[in-house]
Design a protein around this motif. Structure first.
Motif, short mmCIF file in Angstrom:
data_model
loop_
_atom_site.label_atom_id
_atom_site.label_comp_id
_atom_site.label_asym_id
_atom_site.label_seq_id
_atom_site.Cartn_x
_atom_site.Cartn_y
_atom_site.Cartn_z
N ASN A 1 0.86 -1.23 -0.03
CA ASN A 1 -0.07 0.03 0.10
C ASN A 1 0.76 1.33 0.13
O ASN A 1 1.61 1.50 0.79
CB ASN A 1 -0.93 0.11 1.36
N LYS A 2 1.00 2.20 -1.03
CA LYS A 2 1.57 3.22 -1.12
C LYS A 2 1.52 4.21 0.00
O LYS A 2 2.23 5.19 0.31
CB LYS A 2 1.62 3.61 -2.50
N TYR A 3 0.03 4.18 0.40
CA TYR A 3 -0.25 5.22 1.30
C TYR A 3 0.15 5.01 2.51
O TYR A 3 0.70 5.78 3.42
CB TYR A 3 -2.00 5.39 1.25
N PHE A 4 0.56 3.62 2.78
CA PHE A 4 1.12 3.42 3.97
C PHE A 4 2.64 3.62 4.25
O PHE A 4 2.96 4.48 5.10
CB PHE A 4 1.10 1.95 4.27
N TRP A 5 3.42 3.58 3.12
CA TRP A 5 4.59 4.05 3.23
C TRP A 5 4.98 5.59 2.94
O TRP A 5 5.73 6.18 3.76
CB TRP A 5 5.47 3.52 2.05
N LEU A 6 4.06 6.26 2.50
CA LEU A 6 4.01 7.61 2.42
C LEU A 6 3.58 8.26 3.57
O LEU A 6 4.33 9.21 4.02
CB LEU A 6 2.86 8.23 1.45
N LEU A 7 2.46 7.66 4.30
CA LEU A 7 2.13 8.25 5.57
C LEU A 7 3.64 7.98 6.63
O LEU A 7 3.88 8.93 7.48
CB LEU A 7 1.20 7.53 6.30
N LEU A 8 4.15 6.77 6.38
CA LEU A 8 5.47 6.50 7.50
C LEU A 8 6.20 7.52 7.19
O LEU A 8 7.05 8.10 8.35
CB LEU A 8 5.77 5.04 7.15
#
Length: 568
Positions: free
Chosen positions: A7-14
């Motif tokens: 999930n690209k959103y997961f890594w962006l958020l992190l």
């Protein structure tokens, strides 16, 4: 799990959360009693190799179980010393973990957009963001509590089969952070939810009691080991901190506030997002003629989907729970913040679809704020604003002038970059909001919020807070009174008379590497004494009757602190 890591959103958020928080943890010196009091416990753990109930030089033991202090000690041991940054890393990591867990929990059930906005809104709430950069137990407790609540819902969704071991471990670590409240709150939230979903009362009650008791096993083992070391005084302390605090039977007052105080703390703690809620109120149609029907409200609550109801129960039940004790602090209510963020996220999505004017106004407020910060910085840096601008008298005037001087001395290149970045984002908002609608408005506001936090955390906050720190005082004392010439003692008259949470020179003790001993308890023959001027004037005659002679060395008026050399 594989889908999660794709999930690209997961890594962006992190990435965004880590970059916004972690680089700035060591910029601010300790400037209150709370942070150095916790840090010195970890310092003592490493120095004495006592990981159960360490006692510092002044005879102070920790008021809370040791999980947080273990985390600080482990991080600091890897680094090589207990510093401001290492002592704050556990809180920062806890905030990041909770933010990621919030995204995963809501994204799985409500979609990536709601999950992302909820997580970012929670992360940028003032109270959570501040706690994530502090060496205090509260952020770690909040993360463990919230994640346990999330996992109990996962267990419920799986038809309440099996044992939610993740939640039990999290609750166990929560009790090892701040006592049984770490287990009580998650079980309370799930228990109320189960009853509202018509689960048999006895099944709900005994199941959650069993989970709670399992989570207390590690706490019980530590409690026994600590009792073996601390004896009756340890039992008395634990009774005061856990039973006495909840039943309002403490022998001393601790953060005593009326129940409306909790509304105020949530109101201020959810800045800047509370400004959006206030703005939205002016664009909502209110029908004051319609009567409040409690039965209708109850029916609507029962008709909510599970996540909406669960989030509402978490907010209301935890809020009410912390209205019961006299002791009230803003950080107690932090477990409700991710669930409040969920409803704010739903509001943001609704506004982006149907009523965008509040979003544009709110973004304009943030933009103006970023511009004002830049203008004030330029005025101070150029010398146009006088050092006496903040005013004040006595020690307050000294501190205010020092604060203005600290702002004027800001000069690192990367700080200039942060200031200009925030200002550019603020100016760009006006053009951006004219060209974009819908979800892009929401994400634009979030970017603007993060830009403000970058300059506040990296530039303005350290400059404002470091002038309040006793680090320079400790350095001066260390030069004047090195360890080779005698021990350093403290005397605080109120600490002798109060039965509970005793004040100490916590900052001074930390920056003097735990060198500050207790004058009253040890009754030494010679050494150096740190004391407030009023305490010295009040007690000096009694000291002289005991045979003590004092030689004045130095005074720090801004901290009301005197240093004397004495012998008997």
């Amino acid at each position: 799990m594989k889908l999660l890591f794709r999930n690209k959103y997961f890594w962006l958020l992190l990435l965004v959360c880590s970059f916004t928080l972690l680089p700035f943890l060591g910029l601010s010196d300790f400037h209150t009693k709370g942070e150095p009091r916790e840090a010195i416990v970890s310092y003592t753990m490493l120095a004495s190799d006592n990981w159960v109930l360490p006692t510092n030089m002044g005879g102070e033991t920790a008021y809370k179980p040791p999980f947080f202090h273990w985390c600080v000690a482990v991080v600091s041991n890897v680094y090589g010393a207990v510093t401001e940054a290492t002592s704050r890393i556990p809180s920062a990591v806890a905030l990041i973990i909770m933010t990621m867990a919030t995204f995963v929990f809501f994204a799985k059930r409500k979609g990536n957009k709601i999950g992302m906005i909820t997580a970012l809104t929670a992360f940028t709430s003032f109270e959570l963001h501040r706690a994530g950069a502090n060496c205090r137990v509260d952020m770690v407790l909040t993360m463990l509590t919230v994640c346990a609540i999330y996992d109990l819902m996962r267990w419920y969704e799986h038809n309440m089969k099996g044992v939610p071991w993740i939640a039990i471990v999290l609750m166990g670590l929560g009790t090892m952070t701040k006592g049984p409240v770490g287990s009580i709150i998650p079980c309370m939230v799930m228990g109320i939810f189960m009853l509202m979903r018509k689960v048999n009362f006895f099944r709900a009650f005994f199941t959650l009691v069993a989970f709670g008791l399992l989570s207390l096993l590690i706490y019980g083992a530590w409690f026994y080991a600590a009792y073996r070391q601390g004896g009756q005084s340890f039992l008395d302390l634990m009774y005061e901190e856990n039973i006495g605090r909840m039943t309002n039977t403490m022998n001393y007052d601790s953060c005593v506030n009326p129940w409306p105080y909790n509304f105020l703390t949530v109101f201020t703690g959810y800045l800047p997002w509370i400004l959006l809620l206030i703005t939205t109120l002016f664009f909502v149609h209110w029908n004051f003629k319609k009567r409040i029907n409690l039965k209708s409200i109850w029916s609507r609550m029962l008709s909510m989907d599970n996540i909406d109801l669960y989030s509402l129960i978490a907010i209301v039940s935890i809020f009410v729970f912390y209205c019961i004790p006299q002791s009230k602090r803003s950080v107690y209510l932090m477990p409700i913040y991710p669930f409040l963020a969920y409803f704010i996220a739903k509001l943001l999505v609704w506004l982006s679809d149907r009523q965008q004017k509040p979003l544009r106004i709110y973004g304009g407020i943030l933009s103006v704020l970023s511009t004002l910060l830049f203008v004030v910085f330029v005025l101070i840096k150029s010398g146009i604003a006088p050092l006496t601008l903040l005013g004040g008298h006595g020690k307050h005037a000294i501190t205010n002038i020092a604060t203005m001087q600290a702002f004027a001395n800001i000069g690192s290149w990367w700080q200039y970059v942060l200031i200009f970045f925030t200002t550019i984002i603020g100016f760009a908002w006006w053009r951006y909001q004219k060209r974009h609608n819908g979800d892009k408005l929401v994400y634009g506001i979030i970017v603007l919020t993060f830009a403000l936090y970058l300059s506040v955390d990296g530039v303005y906050t350290p400059a404002a807070l470091n002038v309040k720190s006793q680090r320079a005082v400790a350095g001066c004392i260390d030069r004047i009174a090195p360890e080779s010439e005698g021990k350093i003692y403290e005397y605080i008259d109120y600490a002798i008379r109060t039965p509970g949470d005793k004040p100490h020179f916590f900052e001074l003790n930390y920056y003097l590497n735990n060198r500050v001993h207790n004058f009253y308890k040890e009754k030494p023959q010679s050494g150096f004494l740190v004391i407030t001027h009023s305490d010295y004037e009040m007690c000096v005659d009694g000291f002289k009757k005991q045979g003590y002679k004092f030689k004045f060395i130095k005074n720090w008026a801004e901290f009301d602190m005197d240093l004397y050399q004495f012998n008997k």
